[in-house]
Design a protein around this motif. Structure first.
Motif, PDB file in Angstrom:
ATOM      1  N   ALA A 107     -28.366   1.839  12.169  1.00 12.46           N
ATOM      2  CA  ALA A 107     -29.105   1.545  10.944  1.00 12.46           C
ATOM      3  C   ALA A 107     -28.316   2.042   9.740  1.00 12.46           C
ATOM      4  CB  ALA A 107     -30.482   2.197  10.998  1.00 12.46           C
ATOM      5  N   ALA A 108     -28.818   1.764   8.543  1.00 11.97           N
ATOM      6  CA  ALA A 108     -28.126   2.146   7.313  1.00 11.97           C
ATOM      7  C   ALA A 108     -27.814   3.637   7.315  1.00 11.97           C
ATOM      8  CB  ALA A 108     -28.975   1.784   6.105  1.00 11.97           C
ATOM      9  N   GLY A 109     -26.548   3.974   7.025  1.00 11.63           N
ATOM     10  CA  GLY A 109     -26.095   5.360   7.013  1.00 11.63           C
ATOM     11  C   GLY A 109     -25.472   5.805   8.315  1.00 11.63           C
ATOM     12  N   ASP A 110     -25.692   5.054   9.405  1.00 10.46           N
ATOM     13  CA  ASP A 110     -25.086   5.389  10.691  1.00 10.46           C
ATOM     14  C   ASP A 110     -23.634   4.900  10.728  1.00 10.46           C
ATOM     15  OD1 ASP A 110     -27.552   6.354  11.497  1.00 10.46           O
ATOM     16  OD2 ASP A 110     -28.038   4.604  12.741  1.00 10.46           O
ATOM     17  N   HIS A 160     -21.756  13.223   3.308  1.00  6.56           N
ATOM     18  CA  HIS A 160     -20.348  13.326   3.695  1.00  6.56           C
ATOM     19  C   HIS A 160     -20.189  13.110   5.207  1.00  6.56           C
ATOM     20  CE1 HIS A 160     -20.369  15.279  -0.199  1.00  6.56           C
ATOM     21  NE2 HIS A 160     -21.079  16.285   0.286  1.00  6.56           N
ATOM     22  N   SER A 161     -19.397  12.115   5.582  1.00  5.24           N
ATOM     23  CA  SER A 161     -19.164  11.861   7.002  1.00  5.24           C
ATOM     24  C   SER A 161     -18.198  12.866   7.619  1.00  5.24           C
ATOM     25  CB  SER A 161     -18.618  10.441   7.193  1.00  5.24           C
ATOM     26  OG  SER A 161     -19.582   9.479   6.836  1.00  5.24           O
ATOM     27  N   VAL A 220     -15.700  -1.533   7.574  1.00  5.08           N
ATOM     28  CA  VAL A 220     -14.924  -1.308   8.791  1.00  5.08           C
ATOM     29  C   VAL A 220     -13.505  -0.887   8.438  1.00  5.08           C
ATOM     30  CG1 VAL A 220     -14.049  -2.337  10.915  1.00  5.08           C
ATOM     31  CG2 VAL A 220     -16.310  -3.007  10.053  1.00  5.08           C
ATOM     32  N   TRP A 221     -13.126   0.309   8.878  1.00  6.86           N
ATOM     33  CA  TRP A 221     -11.747   0.773   8.742  1.00  6.86           C
ATOM     34  C   TRP A 221     -11.016   0.519  10.052  1.00  6.86           C
ATOM     35  CZ3 TRP A 221      -8.831   2.195   4.715  1.00  6.86           C
ATOM     36  CH2 TRP A 221      -9.469   2.522   3.530  1.00  6.86           C
ATOM     37  N   GLU A 222      -9.941  -0.261   9.967  1.00  7.67           N
ATOM     38  CA  GLU A 222      -9.042  -0.502  11.085  1.00  7.67           C
ATOM     39  C   GLU A 222      -7.804   0.348  10.858  1.00  7.67           C
ATOM     40  OE1 GLU A 222      -6.084  -4.140  12.550  1.00  7.67           O
ATOM     41  OE2 GLU A 222      -7.723  -4.531  11.125  1.00  7.67           O
ATOM     42  N   MET A 223      -7.476   1.210  11.832  1.00  9.57           N
ATOM     43  CA  MET A 223      -6.365   2.152  11.641  1.00  9.57           C
ATOM     44  C   MET A 223      -5.461   2.158  12.870  1.00  9.57           C
ATOM     45  SD  MET A 223      -8.597   5.167   9.781  1.00  9.57           S
ATOM     46  CE  MET A 223      -9.999   4.938  10.895  1.00  9.57           C
ATOM     47  N   LEU A 246     -16.725   2.197  11.866  1.00 11.07           N
ATOM     48  CA  LEU A 246     -17.732   1.247  11.425  1.00 11.07           C
ATOM     49  C   LEU A 246     -18.845   1.996  10.714  1.00 11.07           C
ATOM     50  CD1 LEU A 246     -19.419  -1.452  11.464  1.00 11.07           C
ATOM     51  CD2 LEU A 246     -20.192  -0.737  13.743  1.00 11.07           C
ATOM     52  N   PHE A 247     -19.146   1.612   9.472  1.00 10.34           N
ATOM     53  CA  PHE A 247     -20.224   2.226   8.709  1.00 10.34           C
ATOM     54  C   PHE A 247     -21.218   1.150   8.304  1.00 10.34           C
ATOM     55  CE2 PHE A 247     -22.070   3.474   4.569  1.00 10.34           C
ATOM     56  CZ  PHE A 247     -22.733   4.634   4.973  1.00 10.34           C
TER      57      PHE A 247
END
Length: 248
Positions: free
Chosen positions: A215-218, A28-29, A240-243, A196-197
């Motif tokens: 890296a993966a997961g960062d 969970h981020s 990538v979420w642009e908000m 950015l994920f």
């Protein structure tokens, strides 16, 4: 809104909250369920960003949601969705799924395979309006497009009306995905809030401290409308979420 001052916040994979059961491994981020950090409850209009692996035959039984836009992006395997509004869909790599919970809906999510796990990212976004009717949409995205750069896959932005994206009931947010091969560059959009994920591989992000490597997961949370260039150090997949708004 006035653009916030530029700021970079790098979140490493191993620092995420984690839930593990005999059928679920979930990272969970943001605060989620029993995991709570008052300083990490959301970013922009993004409420939940979970990376889940469901064991063969495992899954979430029927449970309720309300007043949220739920976007699912599968990395490996396939995920079966059924809801109380009569929708049923199987999401696999290359398909994007959006469920609008509206004033209330119940659904289940299960790994239909008895042999292989399903690995996916699920993201929740706050809607612009409450009390609307629940809805569902699923769309296939061409793999060739994803290799060429960022492709909007879920969006409420007016400029994406003609894009291959499911529609979000939030006019300030968009999710784009790219699968750059090693050495390829991707230009991130200049947005007040950018998330950015890295789902696979390793990338270098222009303008961040230390090596600039994710890296993966960062993940990186970038505040302030500044364009950034991402270079794939290996074959990679980025979300990538642009908000253009923030909760509160």
């Amino acid at each position: 809104m006035t653009d916030p001052a530029p700021r970079t916040d790098i979140r490493r994979s191993g620092d995420r909250f984690r839930t593990r059961t005999d059928w679920l491994d979930s990272h969970h981020s943001f605060s989620f369920g029993e995991h709570y950090d008052p300083d990490n409850t959301s970013y922009g209009v993004l409420l939940v960003h979970n990376e889940d692996v469901l064991a063969p035959g495992g899954g979430f039984d029927t449970h309720p949601h309300r007043e949220t836009e739920i976007v699912t992006w599968v990395l490996d395997g396939s995920l079966t969705h059924e809801d109380s509004a009569g929708h049923r869909g199987i999401t696999r790599p290359g398909l994007v799924q959006r469920m609008s919970a509206g004033s209330g809906i119940e659904h289940s999510e299960r790994n239909g395979s008895q042999d292989s796990p399903v690995h996916y990212v699920q993201m929740w976004v706050a809607p612009d309006e409450f009390g609307t009717e629940a809805g569902y949409e699923q769309l296939e995205v061409d793999d060739g497009l994803l290799a060429a750069g960022l492709v909007p896959v879920a969006s409420g932005l007016d400029r994406h009306l003609a894009s291959p994206a499911v529609r979000l009931r939030n006019r300030s947010a968009a999710l784009s995905v790219a699968r750059p091969p090693a050495g390829a560059e991707v230009l991130l959009p200049a947005a007040p809030f950018l998330h950015l994920f890295v789902a696979r591989g390793t990338v270098h992000v222009e303008g961040i401290d230390t090596s600039g490597q994710l890296a993966a997961g960062d993940a990186g949370r970038f505040t302030g409308a500044v364009e950034r260039r991402v270079t794939a150090e290996t074959a990679a997949e980025i979300l990538v979420w642009e908000m253009h708004a923030s909760i509160g």
